[in-house]
Enzyme design. Structure first.
Site, mmCIF file in Angstrom:
data_model
loop_
_atom_site.group_PDB
_atom_site.id
_atom_site.type_symbol
_atom_site.label_atom_id
_atom_site.label_comp_id
_atom_site.label_asym_id
_atom_site.label_seq_id
_atom_site.Cartn_x
_atom_site.Cartn_y
_atom_site.Cartn_z
ATOM 1 N N LEU A 161 0.829 -1.208 0.000
ATOM 2 C CA LEU A 161 0.000 0.000 0.000
ATOM 3 C C LEU A 161 0.861 1.254 0.000
ATOM 4 O O LEU A 161 1.816 1.348 0.765
ATOM 5 C CB LEU A 161 -0.882 0.031 1.253
ATOM 6 C CG LEU A 161 -1.701 -1.215 1.568
ATOM 7 C CD1 LEU A 161 -2.469 -1.004 2.862
ATOM 8 C CD2 LEU A 161 -2.654 -1.495 0.422
ATOM 9 N N GLU A 163 0.811 5.174 0.988
ATOM 10 C CA GLU A 163 0.006 6.118 1.736
ATOM 11 C C GLU A 163 -0.559 7.145 0.767
ATOM 12 O O GLU A 163 0.093 7.525 -0.195
ATOM 13 C CB GLU A 163 0.867 6.823 2.784
ATOM 14 C CG GLU A 163 1.168 5.898 3.932
ATOM 15 C CD GLU A 163 2.056 6.538 4.968
ATOM 16 O OE1 GLU A 163 2.028 7.767 5.098
ATOM 17 O OE2 GLU A 163 2.782 5.785 5.617
ATOM 18 N N ALA A 280 12.837 13.529 -10.158
ATOM 19 C CA ALA A 280 13.987 13.941 -9.343
ATOM 20 C C ALA A 280 13.544 15.004 -8.344
ATOM 21 O O ALA A 280 12.554 15.691 -8.537
ATOM 22 C CB ALA A 280 15.077 14.483 -10.250
ATOM 23 N N GLY A 285 11.085 9.690 1.237
ATOM 24 C CA GLY A 285 10.945 9.640 2.689
ATOM 25 C C GLY A 285 9.823 8.680 2.996
ATOM 26 O O GLY A 285 9.487 7.819 2.183
ATOM 27 N N CYS A 288 8.452 3.666 5.029
ATOM 28 C CA CYS A 288 8.849 2.354 4.498
ATOM 29 C C CYS A 288 10.248 2.290 3.896
ATOM 30 O O CYS A 288 11.028 1.405 4.251
ATOM 31 C CB CYS A 288 7.851 1.910 3.431
ATOM 32 S SG CYS A 288 6.244 1.554 4.136
#
Ligand code: UDX
Length: 464
Positions: A161, A163, A280, A285, A288
């Site tokens: 999944l 977010e 790019a 972040g 995961c």
């Protein structure tokens, strides 16, 4: 089927709600009573598009219930999902499995013989964890004298999944991966997922239809437990590699004088490469990528293999966060006393999640250089204030307040609202008209006409 889900984070809540939507009887457990009270009151503990409209109808129908501490209900379930957190240990020293251990122990304490049960691990875990979970459950059962009569299978069934698109992803996955040796458990899970595999369910009203060109039926991959665990780690490592790769190319573009957007377009047209995950910017972040890379590297090292490529992917990403600060330094020279406006806090749009968000490192660096930092985000300012009570960082309520008197504006998250800003208004409010775009969302938007000096990542700067 009767389902129990342990953990009501992103994975647990989205999985539980989707299975309830498909007509199963779902009990979601969490050790955090406040979270359960919130869910029982009809509120969600985090922001996730479309989740509310899946949770609330199921909750009202009574086939999605939330409990804390009432573990006896675990015994009612045919399938038990472990969806608890697996955070990194400090210093990149692997993964903290204490919540998985607690869940496995709880399962072993409660289950009574009588019918077959499948215990499914959905948390992202180091290699061998499926086996570890099975051993833990069986040890407890053994201690209780229940092991012999119990028919139990443990399965690794990783989630993929994203977010912000988690509800879409749970209903329209690219594949379903099942890692186990027990054929009957595979059959049980195939049955449970059948509406998703065959796309025979009615999706929640506001959710877009399945994209054309997706596989139908959804590939249902039965592999070994280690294979399933590694598919999850490898998928995230590959995606992170793709982003770090394009960021490296962007940095090379800057020194050699090419535009990374052109390069990415040309690269992505090669079907073996594909166009996605080639944007790019300030890098990846979220909860995961960093954690899973760390987990995979720790596993490899524990068995004497130094993962040189993964190490480079990881290091490049955290260096990449500083490119926007370096650009501000080049444009403004000394940053002490400069007012820097940061637009975007969440690690990506459509979420208020700040876990491992590039914005946090950028803000920290700017503060350490003496800049007066102001921040704004369409949804994550509340979460930011709780995480970072530092009074030196001013949290703004709207974009006007953010840019008022600012010497530079940095875009860290590519919220679609950024493109809609009234640039003449912004130009009139800023003290110096400098924009550093860490996501290249404003490139080609004609900002120069308002007098802005604009710099993206991997985009040549026009000679002034
Ligand atoms: C990821 C995986 O996509 C998902 O399959 C897994 O289950 C969990 O980890 P998520 O963390 O929600 O999902 O975020 P994702 O949409 O993959 O984006 C990760 C980060 O990469 C974001 O910070 C995003 O801004 C960044 N990114 C993404 C880029 O910098 N460039 C890109 O081209 C794509």
């Amino acid at each position: 089927m009767r389902i129990s889900v342990l953990g009501t984070g992103y994975v647990g809540l989205v999985t539980g709600a989707a299975l309830a939507h498909l007509g199963n009887q779902v009990v979601c457990h969490d050790i955090d009573r406040e979270r359960i009270d919130l869910l029982r009151a009809g509120r969600l503990p985090f922001y996730e598009p479309h989740l509310d409209e899946v949770v609330q109808p199921a909750r009202r129908r009574g086939n999605l219930i939330f409990v804390s501490g009432e573990f006896a209900l675990l015994n009612e379930a045919d399938v038990i999902f472990i969806c608890v957190g697996t955070p990194s240990l400090p210093g990149g020293k692997g993964i903290d499995l204490r919540f998985v251990r607690a869940a496995a122990t709880q399962i072993g304490e409660i289950l009574e013989p009588g019918r077959r049960r499948v215990v499914v691990n959905k948390s992202t875990v180091p290699l061998g964890s499926r086996c570890w979970v099975e051993t833990l459950v069986k040890e407890v059962l053994h201690r209780r004298g229940r092991r012999r009569e119990m028919e139990l299978a443990t399965v690794s069934n990783p989630e993929f999944l994203r977010e912000g698109s988690a509800v879409y992803d749970v209903f329209f996955p690219d594949r379903i991966v099942i890692g186990t040796e027990d054929e009957w458990a595979v059959e049980t899970l195939h049955e449970l997922y059948r509406p998703i595999i065959e796309r025979s369910f009615t999706p929640p009203a506001s959710l877009a239809a399945a994209p054309s060109g997706q596989f139908s039926p959804v590939p249902f991959l039965w592999v070994s437990p280690a294979g399933a665990e590694l598919i999850k780690y490898a998928a995230n490592a590959f995606l992170a590699t793709k982003i770090s790769f394009i960021n490296e190319i962007a940095n090379i573009c800057e020194v050699l004088g090419a535009d990374v957007r052109e390069v990415a377009t040309g690269l992505g047209l090669d079907r073996r490469i594909g166009p996605e995950f080639l944007a790019a910017g300030v890098g990846w972040g979220g909860s995961c990528f960093g954690k899973d890379l760390n987990g995979l590297m720790a596993d490899a090292r524990a068995y004497g293999y130094e993962p040189a490529l993964l190490r480079a992917v990881f290091d490049l990403n955290y260096r990449q966060r500083m490119v926007v600060v370096k650009k501000l330094q080049n444009l403004l020279k000394t940053l002490r006393g400069m007012v820097i406006a940061v637009y975007g806090l969440s690690f990506k749009p459509q979420t208020d999640d700040l876990r491992d968000a590039p914005s946090l490192d950028v803000i920290k660096k700017l503060v350490s250089l003496g800049a007066l930092v102001r921040v704004f985000d369409p949804v994550a300012t509340g979460a930011f204030r709780r995480l970072c009570p530092d009074p030196e960082v001013k949290v703004c309520h709207d974009p006007d307040e953010l840019v008022e008197g600012a010497d530079g504006l940095v875009i860290v998250t590519e919220w679609p609202q950024v493109k809609e800003l009234d640039w003449e208004r912004v130009a009139n409010r800023m003290r110096r008209k400098i924009i550093v775009d860490g996501r290249n969302v404003l490139a080609g938007g004609g900002l120069e006409q308002y007098g802005f000096a604009y710099q993206g990542v991997g985009i040549p700067v026009r000679p002034g």
